[in-house]
Every structure is written in structure tokens, then in C-alpha cells.
Design an enzyme around this catalytic site. Structure first.
Site, PDB file in Angstrom:
ATOM      1  N   GLU A  62       0.819  -1.216   0.000  1.00  0.00           N
ATOM      2  CA  GLU A  62       0.000   0.000   0.000  1.00  0.00           C
ATOM      3  C   GLU A  62       0.855   1.269   0.000  1.00  0.00           C
ATOM      4  O   GLU A  62       0.521   2.244  -0.662  1.00  0.00           O
ATOM      5  CB  GLU A  62      -0.918  -0.012   1.239  1.00  0.00           C
ATOM      6  N   ASP A  63       1.935   1.264   0.732  1.00  0.00           N
ATOM      7  CA  ASP A  63       2.663   2.519   0.982  1.00  0.00           C
ATOM      8  C   ASP A  63       4.074   2.589   0.413  1.00  0.00           C
ATOM      9  O   ASP A  63       4.762   3.596   0.610  1.00  0.00           O
ATOM     10  CB  ASP A  63       2.727   2.791   2.497  1.00  0.00           C
TER      11      ASP A  63
HETATM   12  P1  NDP Z   1      -5.618   9.354   6.900  1.00  0.00           P
HETATM   13  O1  NDP Z   1      -5.950   8.107   6.190  1.00  0.00           O
HETATM   14  O2  NDP Z   1      -5.072  10.495   6.119  1.00  0.00           O
HETATM   15  O3  NDP Z   1      -4.669   9.063   8.142  1.00  0.00           O
HETATM   16  C1  NDP Z   1      -4.885   7.970   9.001  1.00  0.00           C
HETATM   17  C2  NDP Z   1      -3.894   6.873   8.676  1.00  0.00           C
HETATM   18  O4  NDP Z   1      -2.571   7.394   8.784  1.00  0.00           O
HETATM   19  C3  NDP Z   1      -3.960   5.724   9.638  1.00  0.00           C
HETATM   20  O5  NDP Z   1      -4.924   4.806   9.217  1.00  0.00           O
HETATM   21  C4  NDP Z   1      -2.547   5.181   9.570  1.00  0.00           C
HETATM   22  O6  NDP Z   1      -2.515   4.312   8.442  1.00  0.00           O
HETATM   23  C5  NDP Z   1      -1.689   6.398   9.256  1.00  0.00           C
HETATM   24  N1  NDP Z   1      -0.942   7.018  10.370  1.00  0.00           N
HETATM   25  C6  NDP Z   1       0.328   7.499  10.284  1.00  0.00           C
HETATM   26  N2  NDP Z   1       0.715   8.057  11.410  1.00  0.00           N
HETATM   27  C7  NDP Z   1      -0.309   7.947  12.281  1.00  0.00           C
HETATM   28  C8  NDP Z   1      -0.479   8.340  13.643  1.00  0.00           C
HETATM   29  N3  NDP Z   1       0.481   8.978  14.333  1.00  0.00           N
HETATM   30  N4  NDP Z   1      -1.659   8.072  14.241  1.00  0.00           N
HETATM   31  C9  NDP Z   1      -2.632   7.427  13.560  1.00  0.00           C
HETATM   32  N5  NDP Z   1      -2.525   7.026  12.262  1.00  0.00           N
HETATM   33  C10 NDP Z   1      -1.365   7.288  11.624  1.00  0.00           C
HETATM   34  O7  NDP Z   1      -6.804   9.978   7.639  1.00  0.00           O
HETATM   35  P2  NDP Z   1      -8.266   9.509   7.710  1.00  0.00           P
HETATM   36  O8  NDP Z   1      -8.347   8.110   8.132  1.00  0.00           O
HETATM   37  O9  NDP Z   1      -8.949  10.504   8.505  1.00  0.00           O
HETATM   38  O10 NDP Z   1      -8.700   9.522   6.164  1.00  0.00           O
HETATM   39  C11 NDP Z   1      -8.971  10.610   5.454  1.00  0.00           C
HETATM   40  C12 NDP Z   1     -10.456  10.782   5.496  1.00  0.00           C
HETATM   41  O11 NDP Z   1     -10.711  11.793   6.464  1.00  0.00           O
HETATM   42  C13 NDP Z   1     -11.058  11.189   4.223  1.00  0.00           C
HETATM   43  O12 NDP Z   1     -12.093  10.294   3.904  1.00  0.00           O
HETATM   44  C14 NDP Z   1     -11.589  12.615   4.479  1.00  0.00           C
HETATM   45  O13 NDP Z   1     -12.878  12.745   3.961  1.00  0.00           O
HETATM   46  C15 NDP Z   1     -11.610  12.734   5.956  1.00  0.00           C
HETATM   47  N6  NDP Z   1     -11.158  13.999   6.478  1.00  0.00           N
HETATM   48  C16 NDP Z   1     -11.646  14.417   7.667  1.00  0.00           C
HETATM   49  C17 NDP Z   1     -11.270  15.609   8.226  1.00  0.00           C
HETATM   50  C18 NDP Z   1     -11.828  16.002   9.546  1.00  0.00           C
HETATM   51  O14 NDP Z   1     -11.398  16.991  10.114  1.00  0.00           O
HETATM   52  N7  NDP Z   1     -12.765  15.277  10.085  1.00  0.00           N
HETATM   53  C19 NDP Z   1     -10.302  16.490   7.554  1.00  0.00           C
HETATM   54  C20 NDP Z   1      -9.785  15.923   6.333  1.00  0.00           C
HETATM   55  C21 NDP Z   1     -10.207  14.739   5.838  1.00  0.00           C
HETATM   56  P3  NDP Z   1      -1.508   3.067   8.269  1.00  0.00           P
HETATM   57  O15 NDP Z   1      -1.686   2.114   9.384  1.00  0.00           O
HETATM   58  O16 NDP Z   1      -1.927   2.508   6.926  1.00  0.00           O
HETATM   59  O17 NDP Z   1      -0.167   3.701   8.214  1.00  0.00           O
END
Ligand code: NDP
Ligand code: ZN
Length: 179
Positions: A62-63
Site C-alpha cells: 500500500e505505501d
Molecule cells: P488518513 O488516512 O489520512 O490518516 C490515518 C492513517 O494514517 C492511519 O490509518 C494510519 O494508516 C496512518 N498514520 C500514520 N501516522 C499515524 C499516527 N500517528 N496516528 C494514527 N494514524 C497514523 O486519515 P483519515 O483516516 O482521517 O482519512 C482521510 C479521510 O478523512 C477522508 O475520507 C476525508 O474525507 C476525511 N477527512 C476528515 C477531516 C476532519 O477533520 N474530520 C479532515 C480531512 C479529511 P496506516 O496504518 O496505513 O499507516
């Protein structure tokens, strides 16, 4: 100690070497796959090396530029299959991918359910202890609620790990204090 597990840890470290987590310290990315392996082996008592290897490798396709063929050539079809089951389709929108995880969760293999459960445990722990620097309390709460919807589809995979997830999930009340 299985040599395959050491090989998977080294492979993941090399693949993620230039990546960082989203916390304020920009922690080394490899801490995350290692945390999954620890949740499964140490907290969950899981001894299946395929599950531990897949946890270590779970974000490589994925990454990073890692391909399924590359993983299969080194770790075999079983481990690669588990990694593919927990890999999002990056051609889809972020929001659609999140809904797809909820939809797929009940249908993935028992091994993939364990890896996914550990991933959600680790990400919720990170959000509590080392959150992405710019996330509001609302955004953290949204992530907790989405993770709980995914985990609802994984129930029956491992009672002990599900209990650990539930205990961490219950702590999202903490966001109210900081918002
Ligand atoms: P991201 O997917 O951008 O980030 C979360 C992911 O980042 C985790 O699943 C993990 O994935 C990875 N990660 C890396 N570092 C950390 C950390 N320190 N703590 C936790 N996770 C970490 O964010 P979202 O899951 O929120 O997905 C984006 C969604 O959010 C979109 O659908 C958008 O619509 C929404 N959104 C919401 C906002 C709001 O304010 N409510 C603002 C902007 C977007 P892994 O395990 O794969 O590394
Ligand atoms: Zn992950």
C-alpha cells in the site's frame, strides 16, 4: 524464532526506510509494523509465523513500491495473500476506501482479520499517544468511530485482542477534554 519473521522485519525496514509516521516527532515508519507484530505475538499470544510476517509486511504494497510478485517470491503465496487482503485499492477515493474496509472486514480470512485488528489497535493507540500533529478532536473521534465499524466486522477473530480494542476505543471520551 522463525528466520522468516526476521527476514520480514528487515524487508519492511528497508522498504519503509524513508517514511515517517504522522505524529509530531515524525517517528520512523517501521515502528508501526513492529507494533502490530508485538500486539499479535506478545499481547495476543499468536504464534502463526504467517500472521506475524504479514503484519510486518502489511503496509509495504500500500505505501511503498513493493509488488505482490516481489513479496510472493520471497515470502510465498500465503503471506502475500494475507497482505493483499489488508491492502486498500489506491485507485479508489479515500472515503470509498474507508467504506470498502467496513464492507470487506467480515469476508477476509481469519489470518487477515488478526492483522487488521492489530492495525486498528495500533492506530488508535497512536492517535491517543502520538496523534497526527494537525488532527482536531473531531477528526480523531471520526477515526475511532470508523475503526470501530471495521472491527465490528472482525468480531470472533480473537476475543483477547477485541477486548484490548474495546478498552482503547472507550478512551475516545478523552477527546472531549481536549476539544
Ligand atoms: P488518513 O488516512 O489520512 O490518516 C490515518 C492513517 O494514517 C492511519 O490509518 C494510519 O494508516 C496512518 N498514520 C500514520 N501516522 C499515524 C499516527 N500517528 N496516528 C494514527 N494514524 C497514523 O486519515 P483519515 O483516516 O482521517 O482519512 C482521510 C479521510 O478523512 C477522508 O475520507 C476525508 O474525507 C476525511 N477527512 C476528515 C477531516 C476532519 O477533520 N474530520 C479532515 C480531512 C479529511 P496506516 O496504518 O496505513 O499507516
Ligand atoms: Zn498499518
Amino acid at each position: 524464532m522463525s528466520a522468516a519473521i526476521v527476514k520480514a522485519a528487515q524487508f519492511a525496514a528497508e522498504k519503509h526506510k524513508n517514511q515517517r509516521r504522522k505524529d509530531a516527532d515524525a517517528s520512523p515508519y517501521i515502528n508501526h509494523p513492529l507494533a502490530l507484530a508485538s500486539v499479535l505475538a506478545v499481547e495476543g499470544g499468536i504464534e502463526n509465523p504467517d500472521v506475524i510476517c504479514a503484519a510486518l509486511l502489511h503496509d509495504t504494497i500500500e505505501d511503498t513500491k513493493t509488488t505482490a510478485e516481489e513479496l510472493a517470491g520471497i515470502f510465498g503465496d500465503k503471506v502475500t495473500g494475507i497482505v493483499l487482503e489488508v491492502t486498500d485499492d489506491k485507485n479508489l477515493d479515500k472515503a470509498v476506501r474507508k467504506e470498502e474496509q467496513v464492507r470487506h472486514a467480515p469476508h477476509i480470512s481469519a489470518e487477515a482479520k488478526l492483522v487488521k485488528l492489530a492495525d486498528k489497535i495500533c492506530n488508535l493507540r497512536d492517535i491517543l499517544a502520538n496523534p497526527p500533529a494537525d488532527w482536531s478532536a473531531d477528526r480523531k473521534r471520526e477515526y475511532f468511530d470508523w475503526a470501530a465499524r471495521v472491527v465490528a466486522g472482525l468480531r470472533g477473530a480473537h476475543a483477547g485482542l477485541e477486548r484490548i480494542f474495546d478498552e482503547i476505543y472507550a478512551r475516545h471520551i478523552e477527546f472531549k477534554k481536549s476539544s
